[in-house]
Scaffold this motif. Structure first.
Motif, PDB file in Angstrom:
ATOM      1  N   ASP A 150      63.332 -13.863  56.426  1.00 57.32           N
ATOM      2  CA  ASP A 150      64.024 -13.019  57.392  1.00 57.32           C
ATOM      3  C   ASP A 150      63.622 -11.550  57.204  1.00 57.32           C
ATOM      4  O   ASP A 150      62.882 -11.188  56.277  1.00 57.32           O
ATOM      5  N   GLU A 151      64.110 -10.710  58.114  1.00 57.29           N
ATOM      6  CA  GLU A 151      63.712  -9.301  58.103  1.00 57.29           C
ATOM      7  C   GLU A 151      64.115  -8.601  56.807  1.00 57.29           C
ATOM      8  O   GLU A 151      63.356  -7.780  56.273  1.00 57.29           O
ATOM      9  N   LYS A 152      65.304  -8.941  56.279  1.00 62.27           N
ATOM     10  CA  LYS A 152      65.768  -8.306  55.043  1.00 62.27           C
ATOM     11  C   LYS A 152      64.844  -8.644  53.877  1.00 62.27           C
ATOM     12  O   LYS A 152      64.454  -7.770  53.092  1.00 62.27           O
ATOM     13  N   ALA A 153      64.472  -9.927  53.776  1.00 60.08           N
ATOM     14  CA  ALA A 153      63.576 -10.349  52.691  1.00 60.08           C
ATOM     15  C   ALA A 153      62.196  -9.710  52.848  1.00 60.08           C
ATOM     16  O   ALA A 153      61.570  -9.299  51.864  1.00 60.08           O
ATOM     17  N   ARG A 154      61.732  -9.634  54.093  1.00 60.73           N
ATOM     18  CA  ARG A 154      60.425  -9.012  54.331  1.00 60.73           C
ATOM     19  C   ARG A 154      60.438  -7.540  53.956  1.00 60.73           C
ATOM     20  O   ARG A 154      59.529  -7.044  53.285  1.00 60.73           O
ATOM     21  N   ASN A 155      61.474  -6.838  54.366  1.00 56.18           N
ATOM     22  CA  ASN A 155      61.569  -5.415  54.028  1.00 56.18           C
ATOM     23  C   ASN A 155      61.675  -5.203  52.523  1.00 56.18           C
ATOM     24  O   ASN A 155      61.132  -4.232  51.982  1.00 56.18           O
ATOM     25  N   ASN A 156      62.362  -6.122  51.854  1.00 53.65           N
ATOM     26  CA  ASN A 156      62.473  -6.030  50.402  1.00 53.65           C
ATOM     27  C   ASN A 156      61.105  -6.180  49.742  1.00 53.65           C
ATOM     28  O   ASN A 156      60.764  -5.442  48.813  1.00 53.65           O
ATOM     29  N   PHE A 157      60.306  -7.140  50.235  1.00 50.56           N
ATOM     30  CA  PHE A 157      58.962  -7.326  49.686  1.00 50.56           C
ATOM     31  C   PHE A 157      58.103  -6.092  49.940  1.00 50.56           C
ATOM     32  O   PHE A 157      57.386  -5.623  49.061  1.00 50.56           O
ATOM     33  N   LEU A 158      58.149  -5.569  51.169  1.00 51.53           N
ATOM     34  CA  LEU A 158      57.328  -4.407  51.510  1.00 51.53           C
ATOM     35  C   LEU A 158      57.700  -3.194  50.660  1.00 51.53           C
ATOM     36  O   LEU A 158      56.840  -2.420  50.244  1.00 51.53           O
ATOM     37  N   GLU A 159      58.994  -3.041  50.398  1.00 54.78           N
ATOM     38  CA  GLU A 159      59.431  -1.932  49.551  1.00 54.78           C
ATOM     39  C   GLU A 159      58.873  -2.088  48.138  1.00 54.78           C
ATOM     40  O   GLU A 159      58.377  -1.128  47.545  1.00 54.78           O
ATOM     41  N   LYS A 160      58.940  -3.305  47.602  1.00 55.10           N
ATOM     42  CA  LYS A 160      58.391  -3.547  46.268  1.00 55.10           C
ATOM     43  C   LYS A 160      56.880  -3.333  46.257  1.00 55.10           C
ATOM     44  O   LYS A 160      56.324  -2.752  45.318  1.00 55.10           O
ATOM     45  N   PHE A 161      56.222  -3.792  47.293  1.00 52.60           N
ATOM     46  CA  PHE A 161      54.765  -3.638  47.355  1.00 52.60           C
ATOM     47  C   PHE A 161      54.375  -2.167  47.388  1.00 52.60           C
ATOM     48  O   PHE A 161      53.415  -1.744  46.738  1.00 52.60           O
ATOM     49  N   SER A 162      55.135  -1.373  48.156  1.00 53.57           N
ATOM     50  CA  SER A 162      54.823   0.052  48.267  1.00 53.57           C
ATOM     51  C   SER A 162      54.949   0.769  46.938  1.00 53.57           C
ATOM     52  O   SER A 162      54.309   1.790  46.702  1.00 53.57           O
ATOM     53  N   GLU A 163      55.776   0.225  46.032  1.00 54.31           N
ATOM     54  CA  GLU A 163      55.987   0.839  44.721  1.00 54.31           C
ATOM     55  C   GLU A 163      55.291   0.075  43.602  1.00 54.31           C
ATOM     56  O   GLU A 163      55.502   0.346  42.425  1.00 54.31           O
ATOM     57  N   ASN A 164      54.453  -0.893  43.997  1.00 54.48           N
ATOM     58  CA  ASN A 164      53.709  -1.711  43.031  1.00 54.48           C
ATOM     59  C   ASN A 164      54.650  -2.444  42.066  1.00 54.48           C
ATOM     60  O   ASN A 164      54.386  -2.558  40.877  1.00 54.48           O
ATOM     61  N   ARG A 165      55.767  -2.971  42.588  1.00 53.95           N
ATOM     62  CA  ARG A 165      56.721  -3.699  41.753  1.00 53.95           C
ATOM     63  C   ARG A 165      56.771  -5.184  42.105  1.00 53.95           C
ATOM     64  O   ARG A 165      57.563  -5.926  41.551  1.00 53.95           O
ATOM     65  N   HIS A 166      55.941  -5.619  43.063  1.00 49.39           N
ATOM     66  CA  HIS A 166      55.997  -7.022  43.475  1.00 49.39           C
ATOM     67  C   HIS A 166      55.293  -7.900  42.449  1.00 49.39           C
ATOM     68  O   HIS A 166      54.441  -7.442  41.695  1.00 49.39           O
ATOM     69  N   THR A 167      55.655  -9.184  42.443  1.00 50.37           N
ATOM     70  CA  THR A 167      55.065 -10.144  41.511  1.00 50.37           C
ATOM     71  C   THR A 167      54.074 -11.041  42.241  1.00 50.37           C
ATOM     72  O   THR A 167      54.048 -11.090  43.486  1.00 50.37           O
ATOM     73  N   GLU A 168      53.281 -11.760  41.459  1.00 48.70           N
ATOM     74  CA  GLU A 168      52.330 -12.716  42.035  1.00 48.70           C
ATOM     75  C   GLU A 168      53.063 -13.772  42.850  1.00 48.70           C
ATOM     76  O   GLU A 168      52.635 -14.156  43.938  1.00 48.70           O
ATOM     77  N   GLN A 169      54.202 -14.225  42.325  1.00 47.06           N
ATOM     78  CA  GLN A 169      54.965 -15.271  43.020  1.00 47.06           C
ATOM     79  C   GLN A 169      55.494 -14.766  44.364  1.00 47.06           C
ATOM     80  O   GLN A 169      55.456 -15.481  45.376  1.00 47.06           O
ATOM     81  N   GLU A 170      55.998 -13.535  44.366  1.00 41.18           N
ATOM     82  CA  GLU A 170      56.510 -12.957  45.615  1.00 41.18           C
ATOM     83  C   GLU A 170      55.382 -12.816  46.639  1.00 41.18           C
ATOM     84  O   GLU A 170      55.580 -13.076  47.833  1.00 41.18           O
ATOM     85  N   HIS A 171      54.223 -12.399  46.161  1.00 36.46           N
ATOM     86  CA  HIS A 171      53.111 -12.251  47.090  1.00 36.46           C
ATOM     87  C   HIS A 171      52.650 -13.605  47.627  1.00 36.46           C
ATOM     88  O   HIS A 171      52.310 -13.739  48.816  1.00 36.46           O
ATOM     89  N   GLU A 172      52.630 -14.638  46.764  1.00 37.27           N
ATOM     90  CA  GLU A 172      52.268 -15.983  47.202  1.00 37.27           C
ATOM     91  C   GLU A 172      53.206 -16.471  48.291  1.00 37.27           C
ATOM     92  O   GLU A 172      52.774 -17.042  49.302  1.00 37.27           O
TER      93      GLU A 172
END
Length: 395
Positions: free
Chosen positions: A2-24
């Motif tokens: 959903d939009e909330k989960a997508r925005n959460n991922f994008l926020e983490k990605f912008s700060e280089n805090r996302h994980t391999e699993q999240e990106h997968e």
């Protein structure tokens, strides 16, 4: 997702805090979407990542690995009649998404002064080859020549009562509203030519505006008379044709002709390119080559190489050079380096086995050559060495 989960991922990605699993999970979700929703998401990616702080893709090894793996999936679109254009596959859209992420990051690097300073510090041994500029030579009908970049603004010549002016902003403007006093019409042809490392804008006697790219020339009459307006182009030019239904405008380039009444279009017809490409932004044009002809509408591009092939394109990309940018749309390094060679007036040499991957991105043409080459090197697919005005391309 959903939009909330997508925005959460994008926020983490912008700060280089996302994980391999999240990106997968994100990539798998992207692959499951219908084509239409993926295209919308790609637009959202662009808007989001333009505002990110600068960072190098090397800081995201898991993303970078996926980009490398998926670049091979991007195939050149078949240029064919637009009525039978095939549907884009999920795999191809996913690859495009990955390359967008990479090259938006590269574009942001250009806008960050700290990264520019780091790049400069790492390349002190490289030549600072400056970009091209407004350079051209005007050859008049009598054979005399005017070097436009050194000419003062104001009246440059009075040719058969056709006044040629250089404006304060560097354009060449013709005023052919007068005729000779004996009543005969103006005659003869002028040619404006840009060298490697040059560009220029000219307003023709009928009010048509033309932007010439590097290593290009335009031959045109001192005044348009008769039933047609005929000009000859070599290289690349963008045209905004003055409307005149009684006098069609025709551009001859590489044994083909583009016919219009009043419209905006770009023609790329360099001798070292595989085809002559006409891209339409406004109006309509007819492409004629031998006994073949096709009509194109805005958002279409015609490629002439024996046959005339038509495809839907992003027309704005074709005129990015006029707006001060290089635009690479799944282009080979050889195609990119031909653009670089023309704009920076350098020669290019290849060593070793060069990548066949397609590159995507937009880079300012106002940058020194080292900045452009560094952006390409950030992909990890190609490297460069500069010796005087020779650029060596290496794997």
């Amino acid at each position: 997702m959903d939009e909330k989960a997508r925005n959460n991922f994008l926020e983490k990605f912008s700060e280089n805090r996302h994980t391999e699993q999240e990106h997968e999970l994100f990539i798998k979700w992207l692959e499951s979407l219908p084509d239409e929703e993926v295209e919308v998401l790609l637009e959202q990616y662009g808007d989001f990542f333009k505002n990110l702080p600068a960072r190098e893709p090397a800081n995201h090894p898991e993303l970078f690995a996926k980009i490398e793996a998926r670049l091979g999936a991007v195939e050149n679109e078949d240029y064919r009649d637009h009525s039978i254009r095939p549907k884009t596959s999920f795999k191809k859209l996913t690859a495009i998404a990955a390359t967008i992420l990479l090259f938006i990051a590269i574009g942001v690097v250009f806008r960050n002064s700290l990264v520019k300073q780091q790049i400069a510090a790492n390349n002190t041994s490289r030549n600072r080859i400056a970009p091209g500029g407004n350079k051209a030579i005007l050859t008049l009908a009598d054979g005399s020549q005017i070097v436009l970049e050194s000419a003062k603004k104001g009246v440059l010549a009075n040719q058969q009562n056709s006044i040629i002016n250089k404006t304060a902003d560097g354009k060449l403007v013709y005023d052919a509203s007068q005729k000779r006093q004996n009543g005969t019409e103006l005659s003869g042809y002028n040619t404006i030519s840009t060298p490697n490392g040059g560009q220029y804008q000219v307003v023709l006697p009928d009010g048509t505006k033309v932007w010439l790219n590097a290593a290009s020339s335009l031959k045109f009459p001192v005044a348009f008379t008769g039933k047609e307006r005929n000009v000859e182009l070599s290289g690349e030019g963008y045209f905004e044709v003055a409307k005149n239904k009684a006098m069609p405008f025709r551009v001859t380039v590489n044994h083909s002709t583009v016919e219009v009444l009043g419209t905006h279009f770009n023609i790329m017809g360099y001798a070292d390119e595989k085809s002559t490409n006409t891209t339409l932004l406004e109006g309509s044009v007819k492409i004629v080559s031998g006994n073949k002809q096709k009509l194109i509408v805005p958002g279409e591009q015609a490629r002439v190489n024996g046959e005339i092939e038509v495809a839907k394109v992003n027309a704005a990309q074709a005129v990015e050079w006029k707006n001060g940018n290089f635009n690479f749309a799944h282009e080979s390094i050889e195609t990119i380096m031909r653009k670089v060679a023309r704009w920076y007036n350098v020669s290019v040499q290849y060593q070793g086995t060069i990548t066949h991957e397609g590159f995507v991105g937009t880079v300012p043409r106002s940058e020194n050559i080292t900045e452009v080459l560094n952006a390409l090197e950030l992909t990890g697919l190609v490297h460069f060495k500069i010796i005087e005005r020779r650029v060596i391309v290496m794997p």
